[in-house]
Design a protein around this motif. Structure first.
Motif, PDB file in Angstrom:
ATOM      1  N   LEU A 233      32.477  38.736  32.359  1.00  0.00           N
ATOM      2  CA  LEU A 233      33.716  38.741  33.136  1.00  0.00           C
ATOM      3  C   LEU A 233      33.358  39.019  34.588  1.00  0.00           C
ATOM      4  O   LEU A 233      32.675  39.996  34.886  1.00  0.00           O
ATOM      5  CB  LEU A 233      34.690  39.804  32.620  1.00  0.00           C
ATOM      6  CG  LEU A 233      35.934  40.063  33.489  1.00  0.00           C
ATOM      7  CD1 LEU A 233      36.857  38.852  33.476  1.00  0.00           C
ATOM      8  CD2 LEU A 233      36.684  41.300  33.017  1.00  0.00           C
ATOM      9  N   LEU A 234      33.814  38.162  35.481  1.00  0.00           N
ATOM     10  CA  LEU A 234      33.536  38.305  36.909  1.00  0.00           C
ATOM     11  C   LEU A 234      34.837  38.542  37.655  1.00  0.00           C
ATOM     12  O   LEU A 234      35.842  37.865  37.407  1.00  0.00           O
ATOM     13  CB  LEU A 234      32.858  37.048  37.448  1.00  0.00           C
ATOM     14  CG  LEU A 234      31.506  36.685  36.823  1.00  0.00           C
ATOM     15  CD1 LEU A 234      31.075  35.301  37.272  1.00  0.00           C
ATOM     16  CD2 LEU A 234      30.454  37.719  37.186  1.00  0.00           C
ATOM     17  N   VAL A 235      34.808  39.496  38.584  1.00  0.00           N
ATOM     18  CA  VAL A 235      35.968  39.826  39.405  1.00  0.00           C
ATOM     19  C   VAL A 235      35.534  39.794  40.870  1.00  0.00           C
ATOM     20  O   VAL A 235      34.631  40.540  41.258  1.00  0.00           O
ATOM     21  CB  VAL A 235      36.548  41.216  39.051  1.00  0.00           C
ATOM     22  CG1 VAL A 235      37.754  41.520  39.934  1.00  0.00           C
ATOM     23  CG2 VAL A 235      36.913  41.297  37.577  1.00  0.00           C
ATOM     24  N   GLN A 236      36.132  38.910  41.649  1.00  0.00           N
ATOM     25  CA  GLN A 236      35.823  38.806  43.075  1.00  0.00           C
ATOM     26  C   GLN A 236      37.018  39.285  43.881  1.00  0.00           C
ATOM     27  O   GLN A 236      38.150  38.843  43.656  1.00  0.00           O
ATOM     28  CB  GLN A 236      35.506  37.360  43.454  1.00  0.00           C
ATOM     29  CG  GLN A 236      34.934  37.197  44.847  1.00  0.00           C
ATOM     30  CD  GLN A 236      33.458  37.512  44.934  1.00  0.00           C
ATOM     31  OE1 GLN A 236      32.634  36.895  44.261  1.00  0.00           O
ATOM     32  NE2 GLN A 236      33.097  38.479  45.747  1.00  0.00           N
ATOM     33  N   VAL A 237      36.781  40.219  44.809  1.00  0.00           N
ATOM     34  CA  VAL A 237      37.859  40.857  45.560  1.00  0.00           C
ATOM     35  C   VAL A 237      37.766  40.467  47.029  1.00  0.00           C
ATOM     36  O   VAL A 237      36.685  40.528  47.631  1.00  0.00           O
ATOM     37  CB  VAL A 237      37.791  42.397  45.422  1.00  0.00           C
ATOM     38  CG1 VAL A 237      38.903  43.060  46.225  1.00  0.00           C
ATOM     39  CG2 VAL A 237      37.868  42.806  43.959  1.00  0.00           C
ATOM     40  N   TYR A 238      38.888  40.033  47.583  1.00  0.00           N
ATOM     41  CA  TYR A 238      38.989  39.803  49.021  1.00  0.00           C
ATOM     42  C   TYR A 238      40.232  40.558  49.506  1.00  0.00           C
ATOM     43  O   TYR A 238      41.345  40.053  49.442  1.00  0.00           O
ATOM     44  CB  TYR A 238      39.095  38.311  49.338  1.00  0.00           C
ATOM     45  CG  TYR A 238      38.902  38.007  50.813  1.00  0.00           C
ATOM     46  CD1 TYR A 238      37.655  37.625  51.304  1.00  0.00           C
ATOM     47  CD2 TYR A 238      39.947  38.127  51.717  1.00  0.00           C
ATOM     48  CE1 TYR A 238      37.458  37.352  52.645  1.00  0.00           C
ATOM     49  CE2 TYR A 238      39.765  37.863  53.058  1.00  0.00           C
ATOM     50  CZ  TYR A 238      38.521  37.478  53.516  1.00  0.00           C
ATOM     51  OH  TYR A 238      38.328  37.218  54.854  1.00  0.00           O
ATOM     52  N   VAL A 239      40.026  41.796  49.916  1.00  0.00           N
ATOM     53  CA  VAL A 239      41.091  42.717  50.338  1.00  0.00           C
ATOM     54  C   VAL A 239      42.075  42.885  49.185  1.00  0.00           C
ATOM     55  O   VAL A 239      41.754  43.537  48.204  1.00  0.00           O
ATOM     56  CB  VAL A 239      41.783  42.251  51.633  1.00  0.00           C
ATOM     57  CG1 VAL A 239      42.683  43.359  52.175  1.00  0.00           C
ATOM     58  CG2 VAL A 239      40.753  41.878  52.695  1.00  0.00           C
ATOM     59  N   ASP A 240      43.261  42.271  49.260  1.00  0.00           N
ATOM     60  CA  ASP A 240      44.250  42.458  48.190  1.00  0.00           C
ATOM     61  C   ASP A 240      44.377  41.237  47.292  1.00  0.00           C
ATOM     62  O   ASP A 240      45.231  41.207  46.404  1.00  0.00           O
ATOM     63  CB  ASP A 240      45.616  42.814  48.777  1.00  0.00           C
ATOM     64  CG  ASP A 240      46.132  41.751  49.725  1.00  0.00           C
ATOM     65  OD1 ASP A 240      45.338  40.865  50.108  1.00  0.00           O
ATOM     66  OD2 ASP A 240      47.313  41.810  50.098  1.00  0.00           O
ATOM     67  N   ASP A 241      43.551  40.211  47.500  1.00  0.00           N
ATOM     68  CA  ASP A 241      43.531  39.029  46.629  1.00  0.00           C
ATOM     69  C   ASP A 241      42.359  39.161  45.663  1.00  0.00           C
ATOM     70  O   ASP A 241      41.229  39.418  46.074  1.00  0.00           O
ATOM     71  CB  ASP A 241      43.391  37.750  47.451  1.00  0.00           C
ATOM     72  CG  ASP A 241      44.648  37.433  48.236  1.00  0.00           C
ATOM     73  OD1 ASP A 241      45.745  37.555  47.658  1.00  0.00           O
ATOM     74  OD2 ASP A 241      44.543  37.093  49.422  1.00  0.00           O
ATOM     75  N   ILE A 242      42.653  38.955  44.391  1.00  0.00           N
ATOM     76  CA  ILE A 242      41.641  39.129  43.346  1.00  0.00           C
ATOM     77  C   ILE A 242      41.568  37.866  42.501  1.00  0.00           C
ATOM     78  O   ILE A 242      42.587  37.389  41.990  1.00  0.00           O
ATOM     79  CB  ILE A 242      41.968  40.341  42.448  1.00  0.00           C
ATOM     80  CG1 ILE A 242      42.012  41.623  43.282  1.00  0.00           C
ATOM     81  CG2 ILE A 242      40.955  40.470  41.314  1.00  0.00           C
ATOM     82  CD1 ILE A 242      42.466  42.841  42.494  1.00  0.00           C
ATOM     83  N   MET A 243      40.382  37.313  42.373  1.00  0.00           N
ATOM     84  CA  MET A 243      40.143  36.198  41.463  1.00  0.00           C
ATOM     85  C   MET A 243      39.199  36.651  40.365  1.00  0.00           C
ATOM     86  O   MET A 243      38.256  37.408  40.623  1.00  0.00           O
ATOM     87  CB  MET A 243      39.568  34.991  42.214  1.00  0.00           C
ATOM     88  CG  MET A 243      38.287  35.259  42.981  1.00  0.00           C
ATOM     89  SD  MET A 243      37.675  33.849  43.936  1.00  0.00           S
ATOM     90  CE  MET A 243      37.076  32.778  42.634  1.00  0.00           C
ATOM     91  N   PHE A 244      39.470  36.227  39.146  1.00  0.00           N
ATOM     92  CA  PHE A 244      38.649  36.658  38.014  1.00  0.00           C
ATOM     93  C   PHE A 244      38.626  35.570  36.957  1.00  0.00           C
ATOM     94  O   PHE A 244      39.517  34.722  36.862  1.00  0.00           O
ATOM     95  CB  PHE A 244      39.177  37.977  37.432  1.00  0.00           C
ATOM     96  CG  PHE A 244      40.576  37.892  36.869  1.00  0.00           C
ATOM     97  CD1 PHE A 244      40.791  37.728  35.511  1.00  0.00           C
ATOM     98  CD2 PHE A 244      41.683  37.987  37.696  1.00  0.00           C
ATOM     99  CE1 PHE A 244      42.070  37.655  34.986  1.00  0.00           C
ATOM    100  CE2 PHE A 244      42.972  37.918  37.199  1.00  0.00           C
ATOM    101  CZ  PHE A 244      43.167  37.750  35.831  1.00  0.00           C
ATOM    102  N   GLY A 245      37.574  35.595  36.166  1.00  0.00           N
ATOM    103  CA  GLY A 245      37.423  34.646  35.077  1.00  0.00           C
ATOM    104  C   GLY A 245      36.375  35.131  34.097  1.00  0.00           C
ATOM    105  O   GLY A 245      35.509  35.940  34.460  1.00  0.00           O
TER     106      GLY A 245
END
Length: 598
Positions: A233-245
Motif C-alpha cells: 500500500l502506497l500513500v503519497q501526500v502533497y500538503v492536504d491532498d492524498i493519493m493512495f493505492g
C-alpha cells in the motif's frame, strides 16, 4: 447569477428547478448537478461586505467558523501587553469540477502571515512536499501493477497541526464577538497563512501514520508504505491532498476508514485530477494530461482564435542592424511564461521552448513575445497531448542524455537534455542551460550525462521503497568520447578542465549503479529537449518519447482496422518498420472514421 439574485428574477429558483425536471433528462448525474447548482452562488464577491449580503457566502463562512470550533483552533482572550495581533482575511473562491460547474462556495479564513516576525511568531517553517516526478513514478508503478489509485482530501488540514509559539490574531470581519469586540484570539492550532502551518500539519499527519505501522520513505518523506510478502500500500501526500493505492483493495478500504476516524476527510474515489494533472485510469494503462488547463490558458491570454502551428519553437534568427525590436509588457510576458512552466508537468514536447523563452523575463522584446505566442499556437493545435503509461510495458529503468553544443547564441553555452523511463513510461525529464561554457562537444555531453546520472540515482533510491533494486541502469549517450571519459577513471589532458563536481558519474559507473551505452543520434529521444526541430523530426520524437493524443488513447482499443494495427501495438506505442512517423492527422482521421462508423 447568485441564488439571492435569482430569487429577484422573474423566473426564480423554483421555476428553474421546475424547468429542469420538465425536461425529463435521462442523464441523472447532470440533472443532479444542475439542481445542486441552484443553491450555490455563481459569482465570487469582490469584498467581504458584498459577501455578507449573500446568504450562500454567509453559510460558507459559517461552515469555516464551525471548523474552528470543532478543532478548538483558538481561544478568545484580551491582548497581553507588549504583544501584537496578526490580522485575518477571508478568501472567497468558487470550487469547480473538471467541466467548470460550480460545486462549492469555499470560504477560507487565513492569517496575514507576512506580518509575522521570525524568531518571535515562528521558527522552523520548512515542510516536505512531493516532487512532481514522484507523482508520475507513483502512477507508473500503479499502471504496471494494475491497481487503481484513489484520492482523499483533508478538510481544513492545517487546523490539525499544533504550534508552539505564542501567536495572536484579530477577530474575523463579520464575526466579531458582541460582548468582547476588543479581544483577540490566541492561536493553539496552525491557522492557514501562518508560516509554520504546513510544517505543523505534516508533523501531525506523519506522526499519526507512523503510529499505525506505516513506514516513511527513505528518500521521499511524503511517501508512506505498508507492505508484506505479497501486497503493498502506497500513500503519497502533497500538503492536504492524498493519493493512495494498493495491490490489495481491502487495504485501501482500511486506510480510508483509518483516516476518516482521525481527520475530517473527503473521499473522492478514483483519482482523476491531482495537482492540476488530469489522470485517466483505463484497463490497459494510465493517461496523464492537462487539456483543461490548456483550454483555460488559451482563454486567459485571448489565444483561442489563433492559427495553429506544427512545432512550438523555431531557432532564433540573426537580427538585422536596422531591424527594430521594441520591448513588451513585462508582466504579461512573465504571466505567460509562468502558465507555460506549470504545463510542462505533463508536456515534455514544449519543455525546450518554454525553457528558451524563460531566459528573457527581465527585458522581454517583441521577438521574445512572438516566440511565446508560437508555443500557444502549437498548444491550440495539440491541446490533448499527454503521457501514456501502458500496463503491459516492462518495469525497467533506463535513461537518455543529450546536449546541444553552444546552442545559446548569446553566451555560447550548451543546453542539457535528459529523460528517464520505466519501460515505456516517461517519468522524468530535464532541460537546462549549462552554467559553464563548454570548450568542446564532448565536455557539453559529459556535463549533460552527469546531470542525467544524478536523476537516475534519485529514481533508483526512490524505487527501493517500492521494492525494486535497479543496478546497472542504462544511460544512452550519442557521443562516444563521453562514454570513454566515463569509463576511464584517469584524469588526463582532455578532462582536467572539467569541474570536479561533474566527475561523480565515474564513481557511479565503477560501482555498477549505471552503465553508459552508445546510441545513434537519430534514436536519442532526449534530443527533443535540447533544440528546435522541423515538423517531421519533431513529431517523430514526440511520439517516441511516449506522448499520445487523448483521442487516440480513448479509442485505441476499439479500433481494429489494419491501418491502425500496423502502426500501433496493443500498448499504444508507435512502431513503424521504416522508422518514419506516420502523419498524426491521418491516424486521427482514421480513428474518427472508425468511431463514427461504429
Amino acid at each position: 447569477m447568485t441564488r439571492s439574485r435569482a430569487q429577484k428574477s422573474k423566473f426564480g429558483e423554483s421555476a428553474f428547478i421546475g424547468y429542469i425536471q420538465d425536461q425529463q433528462r435521462t442523464n441523472h448525474t447532470d440533472q443532479l448537478h444542475c439542481l445542486f447548482a441552484c443553491f450555490l452562488s455563481q459569482l465570487e464577491p469582490t469584498s467581504i461586505a458584498k459577501a455578507l449580503e449573500d446568504p450562500d457566502w454567509v453559510a460558507a463562512m459559517q461552515e469555516e467558523m464551525q471548523q474552528f470550533i470543532n478543532q478548538k483552533v483558538w481561544t478568545l482572550v484580551p491582548l497581553p501587553d507588549g504583544k501584537n495581533a496578526i490580522g485575518t482575511k477571508w478568501i472567497l473562491k468558487n470550487k469547480r469540477d473538471a467541466r467548470g460547474i460550480v460545486v462549492r462556495n469555499k470560504a477560507r479564513l487565513v492569517a496575514q502571515g507576512h506580518r509575522q516576525e521570525e524568531g518571535i511568531d515562528y521558527d522552523e517553517v520548512f515542510a516536505p512536499v512531493a516532487r512532481i516526478e514522484a507523482i508520475r513514478l507513483f502512477l507508473a508503478f500503479a499502471s504496471y501493477m494494475g491497481f487503481l489509485v484513489y484520492q482523499m482530501d483533508v478538510k481544513s488540514a492545517f487546523l490539525y497541526g499544533e504550534i508552539e509559539e505564542e501567536v495572536y490574531v484579530t477577530q474575523p470581519k463579520g464575526f466579531e464577538d458582541p460582548y468582547f469586540p476588543k479581544h483577540v484570539y490566541r492561536v493553539v492550532k496552525a491557522l492557514y497563512g501562518l508560516h509554520q502551518a504546513p510544517r505543523a500539519w505534516y508533523a501531525r499527519l506523519s506522526a499519526f501514520l507512523l503510529q499505525h505501522n506505516y513506514r516513511r520513505g527513505t528518500i521521499d518523506k511524503t511517501l508512506f508504505i505498508k507492505k508484506d510478502s505479497r501486497d503493498i500500500l502506497l500513500v503519497q501526500v502533497y500538503v492536504d491532498d492524498i493519493m493512495f493505492g494498493s495491490t490489495n483493495k481491502v487495504w485501501c478500504d482500511e486506510f480510508e476508514v483509518l483516516m476518516k476516524g482521525e481527520f475530517e476527510m473527503s473521499a473522492m474515489g478514483e483519482m482523476n485530477f491531482f495537482l492540476g494533472l488530469q489522470v485517466k485510469q483505463l484497463p490497459d494503462g494510465i493517461f496523464i494530461s492537462q487539456d483543461k488547463y490548456v483550454k483555460d490558458m488559451l482563454t486567459k491570454f485571448d489565444m483561442e482564435s489563433v492559427r495553429t502551428a506544427t512545432t512550438p519553437y523555431e531557432a532564433a534568427k540573426t537580427k538585422l542592424k536596422d531591424e527594430t525590436d521594441p520591448p513588451v509588457n513585462v508582466h504579461l510576458y512573465r504571466s505567460m511564461i509562468g502558465s507555460l512552466m506549470y504545463l510542462t508537468a505533463s508536456r515534455p514536447d514544449i519543455m525546450f521552448a518554454v525553457s528558451a523563452c524563460s531566459r528573457h523575463q527581465v527585458t522581454p522584446l517583441t521577438s521574445h513575445l512572438n516566440a511565446v505566442k508560437k508555443i500557444f499556437k502549437y498548444l491550440k493545435g495539440q491541446p490533448k497531448l499527454g503521457l501514456w503509461y501502458p500496463k503491459d510495458s516492462p518495469f525497467q529503468l533506463e535513461a537518455y542524455s543529450d546536449s546541444d553544443y553552444a546552442g545559446s547564441h548569446g553566451d555560447r553555452k550548451s543546453t542539457t537534455g535528459g529523460c528517464q523511463f520505466l519501460g515505456r513510461r516517461l517519468i522524468s525529464w530535464q532541460c537546462k542551460k549549462q552554467t559553464i561554457v563548454a570548450t568542446s562537444s564532448t565536455e557539453a555531453e559529459y556535463v549533460a550525462a552527469a546531470s542525467c546520472c544524478a536523476q537516475v540515482l534519485w529514481i533508483q533510491n526512490q524505487l527501493l521503497d517500492y521494492g525494486f533494486n535497479f543496478m546497472n541502469t542504462k544511460i544512452f549517450i550519442d557521443n562516444q568520447s563521453t562514454i570513454c571519459i566515463v569509463k576511464n577513471p584517469v584524469f588526463h589532458q582532455r578532462t582536467k578542465h572539467i569541474e570536479i563536481r561533474h566527475h561523480f558519474i565515474r564513481d557511479a559507473n565503477e560501482k555498477n549503479l549505471i552503465q553508459v551505452l552508445k546510441i545513434h543520434t537519430d534514436d536519442n529521444v532526449a534530443d527533443l529537449l535540447t533544440k528546435a526541430f522541423d515538423g517531421p523530426r519533431f513529431e517523430y520524437l514526440v511520439v517516441h518519447i511516449g506522448m499520445v493524443d487523448m483521442v487516440f488513447c480513448g479509442i485505441l482499443f476499439s479500433c481494429d482496422c489494419s491501418f491502425c494495427c500496423a502502426q500501433f501495438d496493443i500498448a499504444g506505442w508507435l512502431v513503424s518498420a521504416t522508422s518514419h512517423l506516420v502523419s498524426a492527422g491521418s491516424l486521427q482521421s482514421c480513428w474518427y472514421n472508425n468511431v463514427s462508423a461504429k
